[in-house]
Design a protein around this motif. Structure first.
Motif, PDB file in Angstrom:
ATOM      1  N   GLN A 175      -3.765   8.331   7.753  1.00  0.00           N
ATOM      2  CA  GLN A 175      -4.828   8.831   8.631  1.00  0.00           C
ATOM      3  C   GLN A 175      -6.185   8.254   8.222  1.00  0.00           C
ATOM      4  N   LEU A 176      -6.454   8.211   6.915  1.00  0.00           N
ATOM      5  CA  LEU A 176      -7.711   7.646   6.441  1.00  0.00           C
ATOM      6  C   LEU A 176      -7.785   6.144   6.729  1.00  0.00           C
ATOM      7  N   PHE A 177      -6.647   5.475   6.606  1.00  0.00           N
ATOM      8  CA  PHE A 177      -6.564   4.037   6.889  1.00  0.00           C
ATOM      9  C   PHE A 177      -6.910   3.759   8.344  1.00  0.00           C
ATOM     10  N   GLU A 178      -6.321   4.545   9.265  1.00  0.00           N
ATOM     11  CA  GLU A 178      -6.578   4.371  10.694  1.00  0.00           C
ATOM     12  C   GLU A 178      -8.049   4.588  11.015  1.00  0.00           C
ATOM     13  N   ALA A 179      -8.638   5.607  10.398  1.00  0.00           N
ATOM     14  CA  ALA A 179     -10.054   5.877  10.644  1.00  0.00           C
ATOM     15  C   ALA A 179     -10.930   4.761  10.072  1.00  0.00           C
ATOM     16  N   ALA A 180     -10.525   4.219   8.935  1.00  0.00           N
ATOM     17  CA  ALA A 180     -11.343   3.208   8.262  1.00  0.00           C
ATOM     18  C   ALA A 180     -11.415   1.897   9.039  1.00  0.00           C
ATOM     19  N   ILE A 181     -10.313   1.532   9.716  1.00  0.00           N
ATOM     20  CA  ILE A 181     -10.318   0.256  10.431  1.00  0.00           C
ATOM     21  C   ILE A 181     -10.955   0.375  11.804  1.00  0.00           C
ATOM     22  N   GLY A 182     -11.300   1.594  12.223  1.00  0.00           N
ATOM     23  CA  GLY A 182     -12.067   1.774  13.456  1.00  0.00           C
ATOM     24  C   GLY A 182     -11.201   2.173  14.628  1.00  0.00           C
ATOM     25  N   HIS A 183     -11.721   3.065  15.456  1.00  0.00           N
ATOM     26  CA  HIS A 183     -10.947   3.589  16.579  1.00  0.00           C
ATOM     27  C   HIS A 183     -10.646   2.536  17.623  1.00  0.00           C
ATOM     28  N   SER A 184     -11.523   1.556  17.782  1.00  0.00           N
ATOM     29  CA  SER A 184     -11.266   0.538  18.802  1.00  0.00           C
ATOM     30  C   SER A 184     -10.327  -0.543  18.301  1.00  0.00           C
ATOM     31  N   HIS A 185      -9.886  -0.411  17.036  1.00  0.00           N
ATOM     32  CA  HIS A 185      -8.964  -1.397  16.476  1.00  0.00           C
ATOM     33  C   HIS A 185      -7.755  -0.660  15.891  1.00  0.00           C
ATOM     34  N   GLN A 186      -7.229   0.283  16.641  1.00  0.00           N
ATOM     35  CA  GLN A 186      -6.112   1.082  16.160  1.00  0.00           C
ATOM     36  C   GLN A 186      -4.870   0.223  15.952  1.00  0.00           C
ATOM     37  N   ARG A 187      -4.064   0.637  14.994  1.00  0.00           N
ATOM     38  CA  ARG A 187      -2.826  -0.076  14.718  1.00  0.00           C
ATOM     39  C   ARG A 187      -1.865   0.045  15.884  1.00  0.00           C
ATOM     40  N   ARG A 188      -1.174  -1.064  16.184  1.00  0.00           N
ATOM     41  CA  ARG A 188      -0.164  -1.023  17.241  1.00  0.00           C
ATOM     42  C   ARG A 188       1.072  -0.261  16.780  1.00  0.00           C
ATOM     43  N   ASN A 189       1.363  -0.348  15.491  1.00  0.00           N
ATOM     44  CA  ASN A 189       2.517   0.341  14.935  1.00  0.00           C
ATOM     45  C   ASN A 189       2.060   1.691  14.391  1.00  0.00           C
ATOM     46  N   LYS A 190       2.601   2.783  14.928  1.00  0.00           N
ATOM     47  CA  LYS A 190       2.138   4.124  14.570  1.00  0.00           C
ATOM     48  C   LYS A 190       2.896   4.726  13.394  1.00  0.00           C
ATOM     49  N   SER A 191       3.749   3.948  12.726  1.00  0.00           N
ATOM     50  CA  SER A 191       4.454   4.468  11.570  1.00  0.00           C
ATOM     51  C   SER A 191       3.503   4.545  10.383  1.00  0.00           C
ATOM     52  N   LEU A 192       3.977   5.138   9.288  1.00  0.00           N
ATOM     53  CA  LEU A 192       3.149   5.252   8.091  1.00  0.00           C
ATOM     54  C   LEU A 192       2.858   3.868   7.517  1.00  0.00           C
ATOM     55  N   ILE A 193       1.700   3.738   6.903  1.00  0.00           N
ATOM     56  CA  ILE A 193       1.309   2.437   6.375  1.00  0.00           C
ATOM     57  C   ILE A 193       2.205   2.034   5.209  1.00  0.00           C
ATOM     58  N   LYS A 194       2.273   0.736   4.999  1.00  0.00           N
ATOM     59  CA  LYS A 194       2.960   0.158   3.854  1.00  0.00           C
ATOM     60  C   LYS A 194       1.922  -0.428   2.901  1.00  0.00           C
ATOM     61  N   TYR A 195       2.359  -0.644   1.673  1.00  0.00           N
ATOM     62  CA  TYR A 195       1.466  -1.183   0.657  1.00  0.00           C
ATOM     63  C   TYR A 195       1.973  -2.537   0.174  1.00  0.00           C
ATOM     64  N   GLU A 196       1.032  -3.426  -0.071  1.00  0.00           N
ATOM     65  CA  GLU A 196       1.317  -4.741  -0.632  1.00  0.00           C
ATOM     66  C   GLU A 196       0.575  -4.841  -1.962  1.00  0.00           C
ATOM     67  N   LEU A 197       1.307  -4.772  -3.058  1.00  0.00           N
ATOM     68  CA  LEU A 197       0.710  -4.887  -4.388  1.00  0.00           C
ATOM     69  C   LEU A 197       0.823  -6.333  -4.852  1.00  0.00           C
ATOM     70  N   ILE A 198      -0.326  -6.950  -5.096  1.00  0.00           N
ATOM     71  CA  ILE A 198      -0.361  -8.338  -5.534  1.00  0.00           C
ATOM     72  C   ILE A 198      -0.894  -8.370  -6.960  1.00  0.00           C
ATOM     73  N   ILE A 199      -0.007  -8.620  -7.905  1.00  0.00           N
ATOM     74  CA  ILE A 199      -0.428  -8.728  -9.303  1.00  0.00           C
ATOM     75  C   ILE A 199      -0.656 -10.204  -9.596  1.00  0.00           C
ATOM     76  N   VAL A 200      -1.868 -10.548  -9.982  1.00  0.00           N
ATOM     77  CA  VAL A 200      -2.216 -11.940 -10.267  1.00  0.00           C
ATOM     78  C   VAL A 200      -2.263 -12.125 -11.773  1.00  0.00           C
ATOM     79  N   ASP A 201      -1.252 -12.782 -12.312  1.00  0.00           N
ATOM     80  CA  ASP A 201      -1.205 -13.030 -13.754  1.00  0.00           C
ATOM     81  C   ASP A 201      -2.067 -14.251 -14.071  1.00  0.00           C
ATOM     82  N   ASP A 202      -3.141 -14.018 -14.797  1.00  0.00           N
ATOM     83  CA  ASP A 202      -4.125 -15.066 -15.049  1.00  0.00           C
ATOM     84  C   ASP A 202      -3.814 -15.841 -16.325  1.00  0.00           C
ATOM     85  N   GLY A 203      -2.633 -16.464 -16.345  1.00  0.00           N
ATOM     86  CA  GLY A 203      -2.259 -17.289 -17.493  1.00  0.00           C
ATOM     87  C   GLY A 203      -2.031 -16.504 -18.762  1.00  0.00           C
TER      88      GLY A 203
END
Length: 375
Positions: A125-153
């Motif tokens: 719900q907070l995610f939907e509000a944050a991206i703006g009402h005029s840019h609502q997500r087309r997919n109404k399911s719960l959000i997914k997370y993408e964790l990107i761990i950048v190992d810096d050598g």
């Protein structure tokens, strides 16, 4: 071939000779200028010229360094991945730079993923509000997370720790491991992760978990919603926004536990940030920042600094590109194992390096040596 190798060596020798000749000419010119301006003997003028040339090289070294490439990496999807192939409408990306974090990273991942999974409905719900009402997500399911761990050598077991952790993930979220081919600094690691993320919103978060995500993430999402509402959302494109977590409200509380040296360096750093970068942001260095997709692309495409002071350049770029930046107080605590816990001398050298980086940023943008791409 042998002929090509010989030719390359010849070219290198010629270029080296040309560089030496150029430096000699510059030194002679500086010596003459110093002698003319001050009237001191030639020997002292030469010493002064060497000092000026060395100072010039020191200040502009970060600008030279960023022209040498060096952001080569290998990306591996360790878990999930199917959902992240979409356009990112229902994806929140978390970019986690890590250097020798085999001990602290598992604890941080446990706390972070545990909270994200448990509070997924509210965060949606907070995610939907944050991206703006005029840019609502087309997919109404719960959000997914993408964790990107950048190992810096890293020289420790950080990569294997991430792989082992990803093998136990059952939530369906994505874990990516980006391995830098060499140590490039925190700025370079975050830039690489941001530009390879797919989320509509991108959160930069430190591997030590110093910022309480259960407090910070909802605050940043709510502030982004406020910024969106304030802008009116009357454009066809999603706005470019950034929200910085801030520890400025904790300064008075932390002074009692800080040494006089740390307190002096802290105030000195804040003074130079205001003078050289921007007076609008009180805490540029908190490792907890939220960006819209457009802001992340515009900011990190143009980012040059690769070490500790890269956050200060982000502020400068944001102001030049008219990207709205807000600041929100978050709960933060010192975590053992900081890379800056090398003693007073080490801390002073890091602080000096950050001042050098800020001077380099100010000079390069002032003289138009760094040109911004509007994307």
């Amino acid at each position: 071939t042998g002929c090509e190798a010989t030719a390359n060596r010849s070219v290198a020798v010629v270029l080296s000779a040309a560089t030496v000749q150029s430096c000699t000419m510059i030194l002679m010119t500086l010596t003459e200028a110093v002698a003319t301006a001050t009237g001191v003997p030639a020997l002292y003028s030469c010493i002064g010229a060497v000092f000026i040339l060395a100072l010039f090289c020191y200040i502009f070294y970060p600008a030279y360094k960023c022209t040498k490439g060096g952001l080569g990496c290998t990306e591996t999807i360790l878990a999930g991945g199917e959902k992240s192939n979409c356009e990112g409408d229902d994806l929140l990306s978390l970019i986690i730079p890590a250097y020798n974090e085999e001990d602290r990273l598992p604890i941080m991942l446990d706390e972070t993923l545990g909270y994200l999974d448990k509070d997924r409905h509210n965060l949606t719900q907070l995610f939907e509000a944050a991206i703006g009402h005029s840019h609502q997500r087309r997919n109404k399911s719960l959000i997914k997370y993408e964790l990107i761990i950048v190992d810096d050598g890293s020289s420790d077991n950080t990569c294997n720790v991430v792989r082992t952790y990803a093998a136990t993930l059952t939530s369906g979220d994505t874990i990516k491991l980006i391995s830098m081919h060499q140590n490039v600094g925190k700025g370079g690691a975050v830039k690489t992760g941001m530009l390879r993320s797919l989320g509509q919103l991108c959160l930069m978060i430190d591997a030590d978990g110093a910022t309480d995500i259960t407090d910070g993430l909802p605050k940043l999402l709510k502030e982004m919603h406020t910024m969106n509402s304030r802008g009116g959302n009357n454009t066809t494109l999603p706005p470019k926004l950034a929200v910085f977590g801030s520890r400025a409200h904790l300064e008075k509380e932390s002074k009692a536990s800080r040494s006089k040296v740390r307190t002096f360096l802290m105030h000195s750093f804040h003074f130079f940030v205001k003078a050289l970068c921007s007076p609008k942001i009180k805490d540029t260095q908190c490792g907890f920042k939220l960006f819209t997709r457009g802001a992340a692309i515009s900011l990190f495409t143009n980012l040059h600094l690769r070490r500790w002071a890269f956050d200060t350049e982000l502020v400068v770029i944001a102001e030049k590109l008219n990207i709205c930046v807000s600041e929100v107080g978050v709960i933060w605590q010192e975590i053992d194992g900081s890379k800056l816990d090398g003693g007073k001398l080490s801390l002073a050298l890091v602080s000096l390096g950050m001042l050098r980086d800020m001077l380099c940023v100010r000079a390069c943008y002032f003289f138009n040596a760094w040109k911004l791409q509007s994307r």
